[in-house]
Design a protein around this motif. Structure first.
Motif, PDB file in Angstrom:
ATOM      1  N   LYS A  69      56.068  98.827  52.399  1.00  0.00           N
ATOM      2  CA  LYS A  69      54.676  99.200  52.155  1.00  0.00           C
ATOM      3  C   LYS A  69      53.974  99.519  53.457  1.00  0.00           C
ATOM      4  O   LYS A  69      53.989  98.730  54.391  1.00  0.00           O
ATOM      5  CB  LYS A  69      53.939  98.051  51.469  1.00  0.00           C
ATOM      6  N   PHE A  70      53.369 100.728  53.487  1.00  0.00           N
ATOM      7  CA  PHE A  70      52.561 101.124  54.627  1.00  0.00           C
ATOM      8  C   PHE A  70      51.112 101.175  54.183  1.00  0.00           C
ATOM      9  O   PHE A  70      50.772 101.920  53.263  1.00  0.00           O
ATOM     10  CB  PHE A  70      53.012 102.495  55.157  1.00  0.00           C
ATOM     11  N   ASP A  71      50.275 100.331  54.791  1.00  0.00           N
ATOM     12  CA  ASP A  71      48.869 100.291  54.424  1.00  0.00           C
ATOM     13  C   ASP A  71      48.703 100.121  52.906  1.00  0.00           C
ATOM     14  O   ASP A  71      47.849 100.761  52.281  1.00  0.00           O
ATOM     15  CB  ASP A  71      48.195 101.598  54.890  1.00  0.00           C
ATOM     16  N   GLY A  72      49.565  99.315  52.333  1.00  0.00           N
ATOM     17  CA  GLY A  72      49.493  99.028  50.904  1.00  0.00           C
ATOM     18  C   GLY A  72      50.206 100.033  50.005  1.00  0.00           C
ATOM     19  O   GLY A  72      50.332  99.825  48.809  1.00  0.00           O
ATOM     20  N   ARG A  73      50.707 101.123  50.595  1.00  0.00           N
ATOM     21  CA  ARG A  73      51.332 102.181  49.786  1.00  0.00           C
ATOM     22  C   ARG A  73      52.856 102.072  49.857  1.00  0.00           C
ATOM     23  O   ARG A  73      53.420 101.995  50.945  1.00  0.00           O
ATOM     24  CB  ARG A  73      50.874 103.524  50.352  1.00  0.00           C
ATOM     25  N   GLU A  74      53.497 102.073  48.688  1.00  0.00           N
ATOM     26  CA  GLU A  74      54.957 101.951  48.648  1.00  0.00           C
ATOM     27  C   GLU A  74      55.612 103.242  49.148  1.00  0.00           C
ATOM     28  O   GLU A  74      55.333 104.326  48.640  1.00  0.00           O
ATOM     29  CB  GLU A  74      55.399 101.652  47.204  1.00  0.00           C
ATOM     30  N   LEU A  75      56.484 103.122  50.154  1.00  0.00           N
ATOM     31  CA  LEU A  75      57.096 104.322  50.731  1.00  0.00           C
ATOM     32  C   LEU A  75      58.435 104.684  50.086  1.00  0.00           C
ATOM     33  O   LEU A  75      58.836 105.847  50.112  1.00  0.00           O
ATOM     34  CB  LEU A  75      57.328 104.146  52.242  1.00  0.00           C
ATOM     35  N   THR A  76      59.127 103.687  49.521  1.00  0.00           N
ATOM     36  CA  THR A  76      60.495 103.965  49.059  1.00  0.00           C
ATOM     37  C   THR A  76      60.529 104.946  47.882  1.00  0.00           C
ATOM     38  O   THR A  76      61.550 105.561  47.619  1.00  0.00           O
ATOM     39  CB  THR A  76      61.221 102.667  48.631  1.00  0.00           C
ATOM     40  N   THR A  77      59.409 105.083  47.186  1.00  0.00           N
ATOM     41  CA  THR A  77      59.399 105.958  46.009  1.00  0.00           C
ATOM     42  C   THR A  77      58.720 107.309  46.274  1.00  0.00           C
ATOM     43  O   THR A  77      58.554 108.111  45.367  1.00  0.00           O
ATOM     44  CB  THR A  77      58.673 105.259  44.836  1.00  0.00           C
TER      45      THR A  77
END
Ligand code: ADP
Ligand code: SF4
Ligand code: MG
Length: 330
Positions: A69-77
């Motif tokens: 999670k970057f700044d609360g945002r999931e990056l893997t998807t």
């Protein structure tokens, strides 16, 4: 909330001899404006964990599970396109060998201005002016001359400065630096590390600093993750690791012994950790460090320790994290 949170990350590679579990349940966090140092011998999974964040894995690699999670945002998807935006604007990376990352046929101006033109839509002229500012920022003398030069005309230290300028061009929130000073001689290395520290203070960028050298981590990091065989074996504030810790992983202890100190006479051989990192397809049962650990017991050979919080902020993956206790036993 941390700026970057990696949780239980598993990144594997398909090979003709089987699945290589390069990153195996790794968790770490990067706080806003701080530096996380990731340290461990070659092959411990440092680069693969960073490349997982950026989705820049080799084609046979894949994230098997876990969350980034970057700044609360999931990056893997994220899609490729969305990830491309993140790489251009929020998370930048610099690699060990600038010669392989800089394009030999383009001038400094052309390479450094690209992100300004592609991601910020500046004209060629505007971008060229920004390039000069960036070169001044990274303390390059004679930026007007250097901007017209090609990579091979620059020294190793100057090339690394250009790389840093490129990485910071879009004012990223996180800079991932993967062994950025390893190929440089010690004096230049010290200058590059100081430059990165100064820039962090000026711009408030978070840094994820990857190195095999705990001495470098000591100069750079607020927090430290020690990696071994694709796992984090210790996570702690730098002041804990480099202070007089009560708890420590035997691997960290070994790395600490091998840092040369100013008062070490040059004829004294430093205590390196005996043995070698096991082959990724032949990892031992039980604790992965057991074959090299001077404190290993029968239990260590059959049972695998978890990363346990031994005190607030410090996690150690060892059955015997208390330094005094294990010295008594050992
Ligand atoms: N494309 C790949 N295919 C198979 N194994 C890989 C690949 N890339 C990396 N690995 C393996 O993953 C492990 C971790 O590598 P890496 O993250 O590069 O280590 P470090 O950066 O700590 O030196 C190593 O055992 C390496 O051989
Ligand atoms: S669990 Fe055992 S082998 Fe592993 S690091 Fe601790 S003492 Fe050493
Ligand atoms: Mg690496």
């Amino acid at each position: 909330m941390s700026l970057l949170e990696v949780r239980d990350l598993n990144t594997f590679f398909r090979t003709k001899h089987g699945i290589v579990k390069a990153v195996n349940g790794v968790s770490y966090t990067v706080e806003a404006g701080k530096t996380l140092g990731i340290v461990g011998e070659s092959g411990s999974g440092k680069t693969v964990s960073a490349m997982s964040i950026l989705q820049l894995l080799d084609t046979n690699g894949f994230i098997e599970s876990g969350s980034i999670k970057f700044d609360g945002r999931e990056l893997t998807t994220l899609t490729r396109r969305e990830m491309y935006e993140i790489r251009g604007n929020d998370i930048s990376v610099i690699f060990q060998e600038p010669m392989t990352s800089l394009n030999p046929v383009f001038t400094v101006e052309r390479q450094v201005s690209e992100p300004f033109m592609v991601h910020q839509g500046l004209s060629k002229r505007e971008a060229a002016l920004r390039v000069l500012d960036m070169l001044r920022d990274v303390r390059i003398p004679n930026p007007e001359v250097v901007t017209k030069q090609y990579p091979h005309q620059l020294s190793g230290g100057m090339r690394q400065r250009v790389m840093i300028a490129m990485a910071l061009a879009c004012r990223p929130r996180i800079l991932i630096a993967d062994e950025p000073s390893t190929a440089l001689d010690v004096t230049i290395q010290a200058q590059i590390l100081k430059l990165m520290n100064d820039l962090q203070e000026e711009k408030g960028t978070s840094i994820m600093f990857i190195t095999h050298d705990l001495g470098v981590v000591c100069q750079m990091a607020d927090d430290v993750a020690v990696m071994y065989c694709g796992q984090v074996v210790e996570m702690a504030p730098a002041r804990t690791i480099f202070g007089k810790p009560q708890f420590s992983h035997p691997y960290t202890e070994g790395l600490l012994f091998s840092i040369p100190r100013l008062d070490t006479p040059s004829d004294v051989r430093l205590e390196a950790i005996p043995g070698a990192v096991p082959h990724p397809l032949k990892l031992p049962d039980g604790c992965k460090f057991a074959p090299r650990c001077k404190y290993a017991t029968e239990r260590c050979k059959v049972e695998e320790p978890e990363l346990v919080e031994v005190q607030p902020g410090q996690g150690v993956r060892c059955f015997y994290p208390d330094l005094k206790e294990r010295r008594k036993d050992g």
